[in-house]
Design a protein around this motif. Structure first.
Motif, PDB file in Angstrom:
ATOM      1  N   VAL A   1       1.013  -0.906   0.127  1.00  0.00           N
ATOM      2  CA  VAL A   1       0.151   0.305   0.812  1.00  0.00           C
ATOM      3  C   VAL A   1       0.717   1.489  -0.149  1.00  0.00           C
ATOM      4  O   VAL A   1       1.949   1.170   0.139  1.00  0.00           O
TER       5      VAL A   1
ATOM      6  N   GLU B   1      -6.699  -4.213   0.421  1.00  0.00           N
ATOM      7  CA  GLU B   1      -5.661  -2.711   0.056  1.00  0.00           C
ATOM      8  C   GLU B   1      -5.181  -2.593   1.833  1.00  0.00           C
ATOM      9  O   GLU B   1      -4.591  -2.487   2.457  1.00  0.00           O
TER      10      GLU B   1
ATOM     11  N   LEU C   1      -7.033   4.326   3.755  1.00  0.00           N
ATOM     12  CA  LEU C   1      -6.895   3.327   3.878  1.00  0.00           C
ATOM     13  C   LEU C   1      -8.625   2.490   4.288  1.00  0.00           C
ATOM     14  O   LEU C   1      -9.070   1.685   3.755  1.00  0.00           O
TER      15      LEU C   1
END
Length: 354
Positions: A51, A219, A80
């Motif tokens: 990420v 993610e 995120l």
């Protein structure tokens, strides 16, 4: 005189023993092939970021032993998690739209069905109007014949004529209404088909939103970097608070639990070596430790073919050089547990080729 035969006997015995030992070691050496062009090998995996985020915490130090699943790095997850919530909201909206599209398509189908039933009712109305028109026409024709022979009054004739005109109007009205109803029915059917196709499009959008949510969750999971296997973590190149991009190197982890030996034998010795043959292994780091293993496999090409600049023999100044061929030797694990082994250690291997 007695000492001379005794000396001769002792000399002969020593000579025989030396010859026997020489023959034994010569025969024994023919049972093995060996090389010191060997080393321990193991998996060394570079850990990279999955990420783009800031580093919140680093939970390891260089050369620290770790277990599989241990958390190594924690990334900042605010952005995120926001992406996950956004993807979840979009998915819920798409699902609501799908439910609305289902209801709308159902309503359109029901309306089209009701309109078709009305069209069927209109056919009955037309049939009744046709019958009334036929009766009114007969009555009018009969009234004209009677009027011609003065068998009826002008008033009765006018009444029959009015009845005929009303029957014609009712018939035309029924036919027009049927046409209008059919047109409406066709329109509603077309709308219902369009609504059903809109359901397919909305279903596709729901699948897209589900995939986006899954990607966002995946993610988010990469914000927690964990050890892929037991080993040693080293080569740390990051600091807390650092901004990391996707694919950037974080550290490396060495698997020192599953090691093997790569031995480079001369190509002239390959015909003696076969898979499964036992191997005696000595490490320069542990000269007193005798390890054992067996031949596991042969590399698909010589070591020179894997070099950065492989040699090209199609030249005028070609010099033949004996090539080295890498062979993989698997260690017998019970013999390796007592000492610490690390990839890259130099080794001497001796293969029993008998």
């Amino acid at each position: 005189m007695k000492k001379k035969p005794l000396r001769l006997l002792i000399f002969s015995l020593v000579l025989i023993a030396a010859a026997g030992s020489g023959i034994y070691f010569w025969l024994k050496s023919g049972a093995f092939t060996s090389t010191d062009n060997a080393q321990l090998d193991g998996d060394i995996v570079t850990i990279r970021s999955g990420v783009t985020a800031y580093i919140d915490a680093i939970r390891f130090t260089d050369n620290q032993p770790v277990k599989k699943g241990d958390t190594l790095v924690l990334m900042n997850t605010v952005a995120l998690q926001a992406k996950v919530q956004q993807a979840l909201a979009l998915l819920e909206n798409a699902e609501q739209n799908l439910s609305a599209a289902d209801l709308k398509a159902l309503a359109s189908s029901q309306n089209a069905s009701a309109s078709l039933q009305n069209a069927a009712s209109d056919k009955q109305t037309i049939a009744a109007a046709t019958a009334n028109l036929a009766k009114a026409q007969k009555d009018f024709d009969r009234s004209e014949e009677l009027l011609r022979i003065k068998a009826t009054t002008q008033e009765q004739h006018e009444a029959a004529k009015t009845t005929l005109l009303l029957a014609k109007a009712d018939y035309e009205k029924a036919v027009s209404h049927e046409r209008s109803t059919l047109t409406t029915s066709f329109g509603l059917e077309t709308q219902a088909r369009a609504e059903h196709r809109q359901i397919s499009a909305t279903q596709a959008l729901v699948k897209q939103r589900q995939a986006e949510l899954k990607l966002a969750q995946e993610e988010l999971s990469h914000a927690y970097v964990t050890a892929p296997f037991d080993g040693f973590v080293t080569k740390r190149v990051i600091k807390e608070g650092q901004y990391i991009s996707t694919g950037q190197t974080l550290c490396a982890i060495i698997d020192n639990q599953h090691l093997w030996v790569t031995a480079n034998f001369k190509e002239t010795e390959l015909h003696k070596i076969k898979t499964g043959q036992p191997v005696e292994i000595t490490l320069d780091a542990y000269p007193g430790a005798a390890l054992s293993g067996h031949v596991a496999s042969f590399t698909g090409a010589t070591g020179a073919k894997f070099s950065l600049l492989p040699p090209d023999n199609a030249t005028g100044n070609f010099i033949k050089i004996t090539q080295r061929f890498p062979i993989r030797i698997t260690l017998d694990h019970p013999a390796t547990k007592a000492i610490g082994l690390f990839p890259g250690l130099s080794a001497f291997v001796k293969i029993n080729i008998q």
